[in-house]
Design a protein around this motif. Structure first.
Motif, PDB file in Angstrom:
ATOM      1  N   LEU A  46      35.642  35.552  33.852  1.00 29.88           N
ATOM      2  CA  LEU A  46      35.106  34.607  34.842  1.00 29.88           C
ATOM      3  C   LEU A  46      33.636  34.258  34.580  1.00 29.88           C
ATOM      4  CD1 LEU A  46      36.624  36.034  38.162  1.00 29.88           C
ATOM      5  CD2 LEU A  46      37.222  33.877  37.045  1.00 29.88           C
ATOM      6  N   SER A  47      32.912  35.147  33.903  1.00 35.64           N
ATOM      7  CA  SER A  47      31.467  34.949  33.730  1.00 35.64           C
ATOM      8  C   SER A  47      31.119  33.908  32.668  1.00 35.64           C
ATOM      9  CB  SER A  47      30.786  36.283  33.380  1.00 35.64           C
ATOM     10  OG  SER A  47      31.121  36.702  32.066  1.00 35.64           O
ATOM     11  N   ALA A  48      32.112  33.414  31.930  1.00 40.85           N
ATOM     12  CA  ALA A  48      31.839  32.368  30.932  1.00 40.85           C
ATOM     13  C   ALA A  48      31.266  31.139  31.626  1.00 40.85           C
ATOM     14  CB  ALA A  48      33.120  32.011  30.188  1.00 40.85           C
ATOM     15  N   GLN A  49      30.079  30.726  31.188  1.00 39.36           N
ATOM     16  CA  GLN A  49      29.380  29.572  31.763  1.00 39.36           C
ATOM     17  C   GLN A  49      29.216  29.711  33.276  1.00 39.36           C
ATOM     18  OE1 GLN A  49      30.621  25.689  30.258  1.00 39.36           O
ATOM     19  NE2 GLN A  49      31.492  26.646  28.441  1.00 39.36           N
ATOM     20  N   CYS A  50      28.983  30.935  33.719  1.00 37.78           N
ATOM     21  CA  CYS A  50      28.793  31.204  35.149  1.00 37.78           C
ATOM     22  C   CYS A  50      27.890  32.431  35.262  1.00 37.78           C
ATOM     23  CB  CYS A  50      30.144  31.481  35.805  1.00 37.78           C
ATOM     24  SG  CYS A  50      30.060  31.872  37.563  1.00 37.78           S
ATOM     25  N   SER A  61      37.221  38.389  46.830  1.00 39.91           N
ATOM     26  CA  SER A  61      38.343  37.580  47.336  1.00 39.91           C
ATOM     27  C   SER A  61      39.518  37.590  46.355  1.00 39.91           C
ATOM     28  CB  SER A  61      37.898  36.134  47.575  1.00 39.91           C
ATOM     29  OG  SER A  61      36.879  36.085  48.546  1.00 39.91           O
ATOM     30  N   LEU A  62      39.191  37.626  45.047  1.00 43.60           N
ATOM     31  CA  LEU A  62      40.261  37.676  44.042  1.00 43.60           C
ATOM     32  C   LEU A  62      40.972  39.022  44.105  1.00 43.60           C
ATOM     33  CD1 LEU A  62      41.692  36.238  41.718  1.00 43.60           C
ATOM     34  CD2 LEU A  62      39.964  37.183  40.164  1.00 43.60           C
ATOM     35  N   TRP A  63      40.203  40.120  44.227  1.00 45.39           N
ATOM     36  CA  TRP A  63      40.827  41.456  44.299  1.00 45.39           C
ATOM     37  C   TRP A  63      41.651  41.592  45.576  1.00 45.39           C
ATOM     38  CZ3 TRP A  63      39.917  41.044  39.779  1.00 45.39           C
ATOM     39  CH2 TRP A  63      38.740  41.250  39.113  1.00 45.39           C
ATOM     40  N   ALA A  64      41.297  40.850  46.623  1.00 51.39           N
ATOM     41  CA  ALA A  64      42.106  40.883  47.848  1.00 51.39           C
ATOM     42  C   ALA A  64      43.489  40.275  47.592  1.00 51.39           C
ATOM     43  CB  ALA A  64      41.388  40.133  48.973  1.00 51.39           C
ATOM     44  N   LEU A  65      43.534  39.303  46.666  1.00 53.79           N
ATOM     45  CA  LEU A  65      44.826  38.737  46.259  1.00 53.79           C
ATOM     46  C   LEU A  65      45.590  39.733  45.388  1.00 53.79           C
ATOM     47  CD1 LEU A  65      44.322  35.023  45.059  1.00 53.79           C
ATOM     48  CD2 LEU A  65      45.579  35.814  47.079  1.00 53.79           C
ATOM     49  N   ALA A  66      44.890  40.268  44.395  1.00 53.27           N
ATOM     50  CA  ALA A  66      45.493  41.224  43.457  1.00 53.27           C
ATOM     51  C   ALA A  66      44.381  41.852  42.626  1.00 53.27           C
ATOM     52  CB  ALA A  66      46.489  40.525  42.544  1.00 53.27           C
ATOM     53  N   ASP A  67      44.461  43.169  42.415  1.00 46.87           N
ATOM     54  CA  ASP A  67      43.428  43.846  41.623  1.00 46.87           C
ATOM     55  C   ASP A  67      44.026  44.654  40.476  1.00 46.87           C
ATOM     56  OD1 ASP A  67      44.591  45.934  42.958  1.00 46.87           O
ATOM     57  OD2 ASP A  67      42.738  46.696  43.856  1.00 46.87           O
ATOM     58  N   ASN A  68      45.250  44.300  40.087  1.00 49.18           N
ATOM     59  CA  ASN A  68      45.894  44.973  38.955  1.00 49.18           C
ATOM     60  C   ASN A  68      46.845  43.978  38.298  1.00 49.18           C
ATOM     61  OD1 ASN A  68      48.832  45.513  40.005  1.00 49.18           O
ATOM     62  ND2 ASN A  68      47.460  46.066  41.697  1.00 49.18           N
ATOM     63  N   PRO A  69      47.207  44.204  37.035  1.00 50.65           N
ATOM     64  CA  PRO A  69      48.017  43.223  36.306  1.00 50.65           C
ATOM     65  C   PRO A  69      49.367  42.927  36.961  1.00 50.65           C
ATOM     66  CG  PRO A  69      47.058  44.803  34.780  1.00 50.65           C
ATOM     67  CD  PRO A  69      46.764  45.311  36.159  1.00 50.65           C
ATOM     68  N   ALA A  70      50.055  43.956  37.458  1.00 54.83           N
ATOM     69  CA  ALA A  70      51.387  43.747  38.023  1.00 54.83           C
ATOM     70  C   ALA A  70      51.340  42.820  39.232  1.00 54.83           C
ATOM     71  CB  ALA A  70      52.016  45.086  38.401  1.00 54.83           C
ATOM     72  N   ASP A  71      50.371  43.053  40.118  1.00 59.65           N
ATOM     73  CA  ASP A  71      50.256  42.203  41.307  1.00 59.65           C
ATOM     74  C   ASP A  71      49.752  40.802  40.943  1.00 59.65           C
ATOM     75  OD1 ASP A  71      51.171  44.242  42.889  1.00 59.65           O
ATOM     76  OD2 ASP A  71      49.185  44.876  43.579  1.00 59.65           O
ATOM     77  N   ILE A  80      45.149  31.599  42.437  1.00 52.10           N
ATOM     78  CA  ILE A  80      44.033  32.180  41.668  1.00 52.10           C
ATOM     79  C   ILE A  80      42.931  31.139  41.507  1.00 52.10           C
ATOM     80  CG2 ILE A  80      43.329  33.154  39.441  1.00 52.10           C
ATOM     81  CD1 ILE A  80      46.226  34.165  39.088  1.00 52.10           C
ATOM     82  N   GLN A  81      43.336  29.930  41.144  1.00 51.68           N
ATOM     83  CA  GLN A  81      42.365  28.862  40.902  1.00 51.68           C
ATOM     84  C   GLN A  81      41.560  28.549  42.158  1.00 51.68           C
ATOM     85  OE1 GLN A  81      43.940  25.303  39.074  1.00 51.68           O
ATOM     86  NE2 GLN A  81      42.130  24.103  39.585  1.00 51.68           N
ATOM     87  N   ARG A  82      42.214  28.532  43.300  1.00 52.10           N
ATOM     88  CA  ARG A  82      41.519  28.210  44.549  1.00 52.10           C
ATOM     89  C   ARG A  82      40.388  29.221  44.822  1.00 52.10           C
ATOM     90  NH1 ARG A  82      45.420  28.951  47.555  1.00 52.10           N
ATOM     91  NH2 ARG A  82      44.791  30.890  48.584  1.00 52.10           N
ATOM     92  N   VAL A  83      40.657  30.482  44.560  1.00 49.67           N
ATOM     93  CA  VAL A  83      39.673  31.537  44.828  1.00 49.67           C
ATOM     94  C   VAL A  83      38.513  31.506  43.829  1.00 49.67           C
ATOM     95  CG1 VAL A  83      39.321  34.039  44.846  1.00 49.67           C
ATOM     96  CG2 VAL A  83      41.337  33.061  45.952  1.00 49.67           C
ATOM     97  N   PRO A  91      40.597  25.805  36.261  1.00 51.90           N
ATOM     98  CA  PRO A  91      41.979  25.633  35.796  1.00 51.90           C
ATOM     99  C   PRO A  91      42.303  26.512  34.582  1.00 51.90           C
ATOM    100  CG  PRO A  91      40.966  23.499  36.238  1.00 51.90           C
ATOM    101  CD  PRO A  91      39.876  24.507  36.296  1.00 51.90           C
ATOM    102  N   GLN A  92      41.405  26.484  33.590  1.00 52.90           N
ATOM    103  CA  GLN A  92      41.639  27.279  32.375  1.00 52.90           C
ATOM    104  C   GLN A  92      41.574  28.780  32.677  1.00 52.90           C
ATOM    105  OE1 GLN A  92      39.441  24.709  32.882  1.00 52.90           O
ATOM    106  NE2 GLN A  92      38.595  24.052  30.908  1.00 52.90           N
ATOM    107  N   LYS A  93      40.588  29.179  33.484  1.00 47.07           N
ATOM    108  CA  LYS A  93      40.413  30.604  33.772  1.00 47.07           C
ATOM    109  C   LYS A  93      41.581  31.150  34.588  1.00 47.07           C
ATOM    110  CE  LYS A  93      35.330  30.606  33.554  1.00 47.07           C
ATOM    111  NZ  LYS A  93      34.066  30.708  34.324  1.00 47.07           N
ATOM    112  N   ALA A  94      42.076  30.367  35.547  1.00 50.80           N
ATOM    113  CA  ALA A  94      43.198  30.819  36.374  1.00 50.80           C
ATOM    114  C   ALA A  94      44.447  31.026  35.519  1.00 50.80           C
ATOM    115  CB  ALA A  94      43.470  29.806  37.490  1.00 50.80           C
ATOM    116  N   LYS A  95      44.710  30.080  34.619  1.00 44.00           N
ATOM    117  CA  LYS A  95      45.874  30.212  33.725  1.00 44.00           C
ATOM    118  C   LYS A  95      45.731  31.443  32.840  1.00 44.00           C
ATOM    119  CE  LYS A  95      46.914  25.271  33.461  1.00 44.00           C
ATOM    120  NZ  LYS A  95      46.688  24.049  32.677  1.00 44.00           N
ATOM    121  N   ALA A  96      44.508  31.654  32.323  1.00 43.59           N
ATOM    122  CA  ALA A  96      44.272  32.798  31.435  1.00 43.59           C
ATOM    123  C   ALA A  96      44.467  34.119  32.180  1.00 43.59           C
ATOM    124  CB  ALA A  96      42.861  32.725  30.844  1.00 43.59           C
TER     125      ALA A  96
END
Length: 224
Positions: A46-50, A61-71, A80-83, A91-96
């Motif tokens: 996420l830190s790319a260009q940020c 907020s992202l970890w509240a959605l999921a904080d592990n690969p399975a979830d 993911i993109q909204r958060v 868009p690219q980061k959410a897909k990745a």
């Protein structure tokens, strides 16, 4: 008769930089908030260009959605993109994030591989991101080079600065292997505080003026 002011030799610069950065930054907490290799991997992506600050504001907020690969693999890419939208390139980061989480579940038993080559095959994970995870999550010697380090290494005469790959090779050759992980953070901290892109031009900050007291003109640096 006045003695001419001389710039430090390269080995003198290396020794001084190591000593001064250790004095300024004896502790080097990882700037990105995380709790394990997976949350660090996603935070670095996420830190790319940020900024790290922005990432740290978004990740709870992202970890509240999921904080592990399975979830995370079960979360819709749109959610993911909204958060993560404030981080840019969402868009690219959410897909990745979605895809790499699925790969970790399917190919690595839900664990982040402790292997540079394997990390670099994950979506959205380049050499720098893999280096950060190897050094900060697993403790393996690595020297991730970001724009701060690339710029400062040129100002301090440690590299010709053709590209980040060359800068990484040069720094690894100059500095002891057991210093790499801490030193890369120390340089980042110093760059942000004293030797930023606009705040110093190679003739202002303490390290620049100590290494190059005879430098009369701004040091032009090549972008990464």
């Amino acid at each position: 008769m006045e003695t001419a002011v001389k710039n430090l030799l390269k080995q003198e610069r290396v020794a001084y930089i190591l000593q001064r950065l250790e004095e300024l930054y004896p502790e080097t907490p990882v700037p990105l908030d995380h709790k394990d290799p997976y949350t660090l991997l996603v935070a670095v992506l996420l830190s790319a260009q940020c900024t790290d600050e922005r990432v740290n504001q978004v990740t709870p907020s992202l970890w509240a959605l999921a904080d592990n690969p399975a979830d995370m693999a079960r979360v819709a890419v749109e959610d993911i993109q909204r958060v993560i939208r404030p981080c840019g390139l969402s868009p690219q980061k959410a897909k990745a994030i979605s895809k790499l989480s699925q790969i970790l579940v399917n190919e690595y038993h839900g664990e982040v591989p402790e292997n540079m080559a394997a990390l670099e095959t994950l979506p959205g994970v380049g050499h720098k991101t893999a280096s950060v995870v190897m050094s900060q999550a697993f403790g393996h010697p690595a020297f991730p080079v970001d724009t701060h380090i690339h710029r400062l290494a040129q100002r301090w005469g440690l590299t010709s600065g053709k590209n980040v790959a060359q800068t990484e090779k040069d720094l690894k050759r100059l500095f002891p292997r057991d210093k790499w992980n801490k030193l890369h953070l120390q340089i980042i901290f110093y760059g942000r505080e004293y030797c930023s892109a606009r705040g110093c031009d190679g003739t202002v900050c303490e390290i620049c003026t100590t290494c190059y007291p005879a430098r009369k003109h701004p040091k032009k640096t090549k972008k990464a």
